[in-house]
Design a protein around this motif. Structure first.
Motif, PDB file in Angstrom:
ATOM      1  N   UNK A  16       5.427 -58.243 -33.756  1.00  0.00           N
ATOM      2  CA  UNK A  16       6.550 -58.821 -34.498  1.00  0.00           C
ATOM      3  C   UNK A  16       6.071 -59.851 -35.517  1.00  0.00           C
ATOM      4  N   UNK A  17       5.025 -60.571 -35.197  1.00  0.00           N
ATOM      5  CA  UNK A  17       4.454 -61.527 -36.159  1.00  0.00           C
ATOM      6  C   UNK A  17       3.865 -60.791 -37.354  1.00  0.00           C
ATOM      7  N   UNK A  18       3.164 -59.699 -37.103  1.00  0.00           N
ATOM      8  CA  UNK A  18       2.579 -58.917 -38.200  1.00  0.00           C
ATOM      9  C   UNK A  18       3.692 -58.320 -39.057  1.00  0.00           C
ATOM     10  N   UNK A  19       4.718 -57.764 -38.424  1.00  0.00           N
ATOM     11  CA  UNK A  19       5.842 -57.194 -39.173  1.00  0.00           C
ATOM     12  C   UNK A  19       6.520 -58.259 -40.035  1.00  0.00           C
ATOM     13  N   UNK A  20       6.710 -59.441 -39.496  1.00  0.00           N
ATOM     14  CA  UNK A  20       7.315 -60.534 -40.268  1.00  0.00           C
ATOM     15  C   UNK A  20       6.435 -60.951 -41.434  1.00  0.00           C
ATOM     16  N   UNK A  21       5.129 -61.009 -41.209  1.00  0.00           N
ATOM     17  CA  UNK A  21       4.203 -61.384 -42.285  1.00  0.00           C
ATOM     18  C   UNK A  21       4.214 -60.338 -43.394  1.00  0.00           C
ATOM     19  N   UNK A  22       4.275 -59.068 -43.034  1.00  0.00           N
ATOM     20  CA  UNK A  22       4.363 -58.008 -44.049  1.00  0.00           C
ATOM     21  C   UNK A  22       5.659 -58.125 -44.838  1.00  0.00           C
ATOM     22  N   UNK A  23       6.758 -58.372 -44.143  1.00  0.00           N
ATOM     23  CA  UNK A  23       8.053 -58.524 -44.818  1.00  0.00           C
ATOM     24  C   UNK A  23       8.034 -59.739 -45.739  1.00  0.00           C
ATOM     25  N   UNK A  24       7.487 -60.847 -45.275  1.00  0.00           N
ATOM     26  CA  UNK A  24       7.422 -62.061 -46.086  1.00  0.00           C
ATOM     27  C   UNK A  24       6.552 -61.878 -47.325  1.00  0.00           C
ATOM     28  N   UNK A  25       5.496 -61.061 -47.201  1.00  0.00           N
ATOM     29  CA  UNK A  25       4.596 -60.817 -48.338  1.00  0.00           C
ATOM     30  C   UNK A  25       5.237 -59.919 -49.392  1.00  0.00           C
ATOM     31  N   UNK A  26       6.329 -59.250 -49.032  1.00  0.00           N
ATOM     32  CA  UNK A  26       7.062 -58.366 -49.943  1.00  0.00           C
ATOM     33  C   UNK A  26       6.166 -57.311 -50.577  1.00  0.00           C
ATOM     34  N   UNK A  27       5.293 -56.719 -49.768  1.00  0.00           N
ATOM     35  CA  UNK A  27       4.408 -55.661 -50.269  1.00  0.00           C
ATOM     36  C   UNK A  27       4.776 -54.304 -49.686  1.00  0.00           C
ATOM     37  N   UNK A  28       5.610 -54.272 -48.647  1.00  0.00           N
ATOM     38  CA  UNK A  28       5.977 -53.030 -47.973  1.00  0.00           C
ATOM     39  C   UNK A  28       7.378 -52.595 -48.358  1.00  0.00           C
ATOM     40  N   UNK A  29       7.566 -51.287 -48.417  1.00  0.00           N
ATOM     41  CA  UNK A  29       8.890 -50.745 -48.680  1.00  0.00           C
ATOM     42  C   UNK A  29       9.716 -50.686 -47.401  1.00  0.00           C
ATOM     43  N   UNK A  30       9.086 -50.202 -46.318  1.00  0.00           N
ATOM     44  CA  UNK A  30       9.756 -50.092 -45.029  1.00  0.00           C
ATOM     45  C   UNK A  30       8.756 -50.410 -43.925  1.00  0.00           C
ATOM     46  N   UNK A  31       9.235 -51.025 -42.852  1.00  0.00           N
ATOM     47  CA  UNK A  31       8.385 -51.396 -41.713  1.00  0.00           C
ATOM     48  C   UNK A  31       9.105 -50.961 -40.444  1.00  0.00           C
ATOM     49  N   UNK A  32       8.415 -50.165 -39.626  1.00  0.00           N
ATOM     50  CA  UNK A  32       8.990 -49.676 -38.376  1.00  0.00           C
ATOM     51  C   UNK A  32       8.092 -50.040 -37.204  1.00  0.00           C
ATOM     52  N   UNK A  33       8.685 -50.415 -36.079  1.00  0.00           N
ATOM     53  CA  UNK A  33       7.917 -50.532 -34.846  1.00  0.00           C
ATOM     54  C   UNK A  33       7.841 -49.131 -34.246  1.00  0.00           C
ATOM     55  N   UNK A  34       6.722 -48.826 -33.594  1.00  0.00           N
ATOM     56  CA  UNK A  34       6.517 -47.494 -33.039  1.00  0.00           C
ATOM     57  C   UNK A  34       5.923 -47.586 -31.639  1.00  0.00           C
ATOM     58  N   UNK A  35       6.005 -46.489 -30.919  1.00  0.00           N
ATOM     59  CA  UNK A  35       5.356 -46.363 -29.616  1.00  0.00           C
ATOM     60  C   UNK A  35       4.139 -45.459 -29.791  1.00  0.00           C
ATOM     61  N   UNK A  36       3.155 -45.643 -28.945  1.00  0.00           N
ATOM     62  CA  UNK A  36       1.973 -44.787 -29.011  1.00  0.00           C
ATOM     63  C   UNK A  36       0.729 -45.584 -29.332  1.00  0.00           C
ATOM     64  N   UNK A  37      -0.182 -44.976 -30.059  1.00  0.00           N
ATOM     65  CA  UNK A  37      -1.473 -45.602 -30.351  1.00  0.00           C
ATOM     66  C   UNK A  37      -1.385 -46.765 -31.333  1.00  0.00           C
ATOM     67  N   UNK A  38      -0.339 -46.794 -32.147  1.00  0.00           N
ATOM     68  CA  UNK A  38      -0.182 -47.860 -33.132  1.00  0.00           C
ATOM     69  C   UNK A  38       1.148 -48.562 -32.902  1.00  0.00           C
ATOM     70  N   UNK A  39       1.227 -49.808 -33.339  1.00  0.00           N
ATOM     71  CA  UNK A  39       2.417 -50.632 -33.120  1.00  0.00           C
ATOM     72  C   UNK A  39       3.425 -50.572 -34.257  1.00  0.00           C
ATOM     73  N   UNK A  40       2.932 -50.382 -35.483  1.00  0.00           N
ATOM     74  CA  UNK A  40       3.794 -50.397 -36.662  1.00  0.00           C
ATOM     75  C   UNK A  40       3.475 -49.203 -37.564  1.00  0.00           C
ATOM     76  N   UNK A  41       4.496 -48.717 -38.248  1.00  0.00           N
ATOM     77  CA  UNK A  41       4.342 -47.723 -39.301  1.00  0.00           C
ATOM     78  C   UNK A  41       4.960 -48.343 -40.548  1.00  0.00           C
ATOM     79  N   UNK A  42       4.149 -48.456 -41.601  1.00  0.00           N
ATOM     80  CA  UNK A  42       4.598 -49.167 -42.793  1.00  0.00           C
ATOM     81  C   UNK A  42       4.460 -48.262 -44.015  1.00  0.00           C
ATOM     82  N   UNK A  43       5.518 -48.221 -44.816  1.00  0.00           N
ATOM     83  CA  UNK A  43       5.543 -47.411 -46.035  1.00  0.00           C
ATOM     84  C   UNK A  43       5.300 -48.314 -47.234  1.00  0.00           C
ATOM     85  N   UNK A  44       4.390 -47.883 -48.094  1.00  0.00           N
ATOM     86  CA  UNK A  44       4.047 -48.647 -49.292  1.00  0.00           C
ATOM     87  C   UNK A  44       4.162 -47.770 -50.532  1.00  0.00           C
ATOM     88  N   UNK A  45       4.427 -48.413 -51.655  1.00  0.00           N
ATOM     89  CA  UNK A  45       4.358 -47.785 -52.975  1.00  0.00           C
ATOM     90  C   UNK A  45       3.416 -48.624 -53.830  1.00  0.00           C
TER      91      UNK A  45
END
Length: 78
Positions: A16-45
């Motif tokens: 959640x801290x990483x997701x918040x930091x990505x959102x605050x940096x305004x570099x990601x289009x979409x940020x999702x939490x996920x289950x499995x091998x990775x914690x977040x899936x992030x879409x960028x342009x």
């Protein structure tokens, strides 16, 4: 514009801290939490002339508490 996705594995308990930091940096289009091998899936342009590798290295990896990433470059949306 080029579209790509980055799966992010965070330090334990820090997703959640990483997701918040990505959102605050305004570099990601979409940020999702996920289950499995990775914690977040992030879409960028990025602009067509921008290098995705440099973007990930300089902007994404600069965010704290990221342990690993997996980048998927896309070609076309259907």
């Amino acid at each position: 514009m080029k579209t790509f996705f980055v799966q992010i594995k965070c330090e334990l308990g820090k997703a959640y801290e990483v997701a918040s930091a990505l959102a605050d940096a305004e570099i990601a289009s979409e940020i999702y939490s996920t289950a499995g091998n990775f914690d977040l899936l992030v879409k960028f342009y990025v602009d067509d002339e921008e290098d995705i590798g440099h973007f990930v290295n300089e902007k994404v990896h600069a965010i704290g508490n990221i342990r690993d990433t997996f980048t998927t470059v896309t070609f076309r949306a259907f």
